[in-house]
Design a protein around this motif. Structure first.
Motif, PDB file in Angstrom:
ATOM      1  N   GLU A  43       0.529   3.909   1.775  1.00 42.97           N
ATOM      2  CA  GLU A  43       0.793   4.390   3.133  1.00 42.97           C
ATOM      3  C   GLU A  43       1.987   3.677   3.750  1.00 42.97           C
ATOM      4  OE1 GLU A  43      -2.067   3.387   1.956  1.00 42.97           O
ATOM      5  OE2 GLU A  43      -3.395   5.142   2.037  1.00 42.97           O
ATOM      6  N   THR A  72       0.842  -1.198   0.000  1.00 40.12           N
ATOM      7  CA  THR A  72       0.000   0.000   0.000  1.00 40.12           C
ATOM      8  C   THR A  72       0.878   1.250   0.000  1.00 40.12           C
ATOM      9  OG1 THR A  72      -0.089   0.126   2.424  1.00 40.12           O
ATOM     10  CG2 THR A  72      -1.778  -1.219   1.312  1.00 40.12           C
ATOM     11  N   ARG A 125      -1.058  -5.265  -0.552  1.00 37.23           N
ATOM     12  CA  ARG A 125      -2.364  -4.985  -1.156  1.00 37.23           C
ATOM     13  C   ARG A 125      -3.195  -6.265  -1.172  1.00 37.23           C
ATOM     14  NH1 ARG A 125      -2.785  -0.223  -3.882  1.00 37.23           N
ATOM     15  NH2 ARG A 125      -0.845   0.958  -4.229  1.00 37.23           N
ATOM     16  N   GLN A 180       2.463  -3.136   4.316  1.00 33.51           N
ATOM     17  CA  GLN A 180       1.163  -3.799   4.284  1.00 33.51           C
ATOM     18  C   GLN A 180       0.855  -4.154   2.833  1.00 33.51           C
ATOM     19  OE1 GLN A 180      -0.756  -4.534   7.005  1.00 33.51           O
ATOM     20  NE2 GLN A 180       0.990  -3.789   8.199  1.00 33.51           N
TER      21      GLN A 180
END
Length: 212
Positions: free
Chosen positions: A89, A87, A211, A209
């Motif tokens: 972020e 991700t 996807r 993290q």
């Protein structure tokens, strides 16, 4: 030293733009990462680093600068896959964490009065071990081995950042005012660029993290 950090920052910016551009364009990433060409993308930066490590000192300052930015672009192609796997972020978090660690260790390496050259044998052996383990694990796919070499790699590149900064500072004092100083701004940028890029990639294995 300002030239070294400026070139490093420009190289990082180019890598990020190329990586994001490739990852955002199916016509580019599908032929690369959906075919055996992915192995070329994976190993091309390593081959480029070996070539530059032995060839930069023989180049003119202008040629060295061009080669460095071509390498940064090639690295961007190789790193495009992280935008497909993680991700945005978590990528941002890993990068800013790596940048903070890098900045702290580089500042310490620049200002400390301690001789960090005694670290050289340790970090170089550690670096070779991490590189070898990462290449082997490309084929084994072991999560345990990945975790171990990631931890070791973070330690190695953290120490390498401080040592490289002190080494470059000392070399600048030796070459200041000479033609070699212009080339040092490229050679030094490559060293620090690689430290930060590797810190970022290793931290991403912990903080990223994936996807869904």
């Amino acid at each position: 030293m300002i030239g070294i950090y400026r070139n490093m920052a420009l190289g990082l910016a180019l890598t990020g733009l190329v990586a994001f551009g490739v990852a955002s364009t199916p016509a580019l990433y599908e032929p690369i990462f959906g075919t055996p060409l992915k192995w070329v993308a994976i190993f091309a930066p390593l081959a480029f680093v070996l070539l530059l490590s032995f060839g930069l000192h023989q180049m003119s300052a202008a040629m060295a600068r061009t080669a460095y930015f071509v390498f940064a672009g090639v690295m961007g192609i190789s790193m495009a896959s992280i935008f497909l796997m993680f991700t945005g972020e978590s990528i941002a978090l890993a990068f800013f964490t790596a940048a903070a660690v890098f900045a702290a260790m580089s500042l310490w390496g620049y200002t400390t009065g301690a001789d960090l050259s005694r670290w050289a044998p340790i970090v170089m052996v550690g670096l070779l071990a991490v590189v070898a383990a990462s290449i082997v694990n490309l084929f084994l796919g072991s999560s345990t081995l990945q975790m171990l070499f990631s931890i070791a790699g973070i330690v190695v590149f953290t120490g390498l950042t401080a040592w490289d900064t002190q080494r470059l500072r000392n070399e600048y004092y030796a070459y200041a005012g000479q033609e070699e100083a212009s080339k040092l701004a490229i050679v030094g940028a490559l060293s620090l660029y690689l430290n930060l890029i590797n810190l970022f990639q290793l931290l991403l294995t912990f903080m990223g993290q994936r996807r869904e």
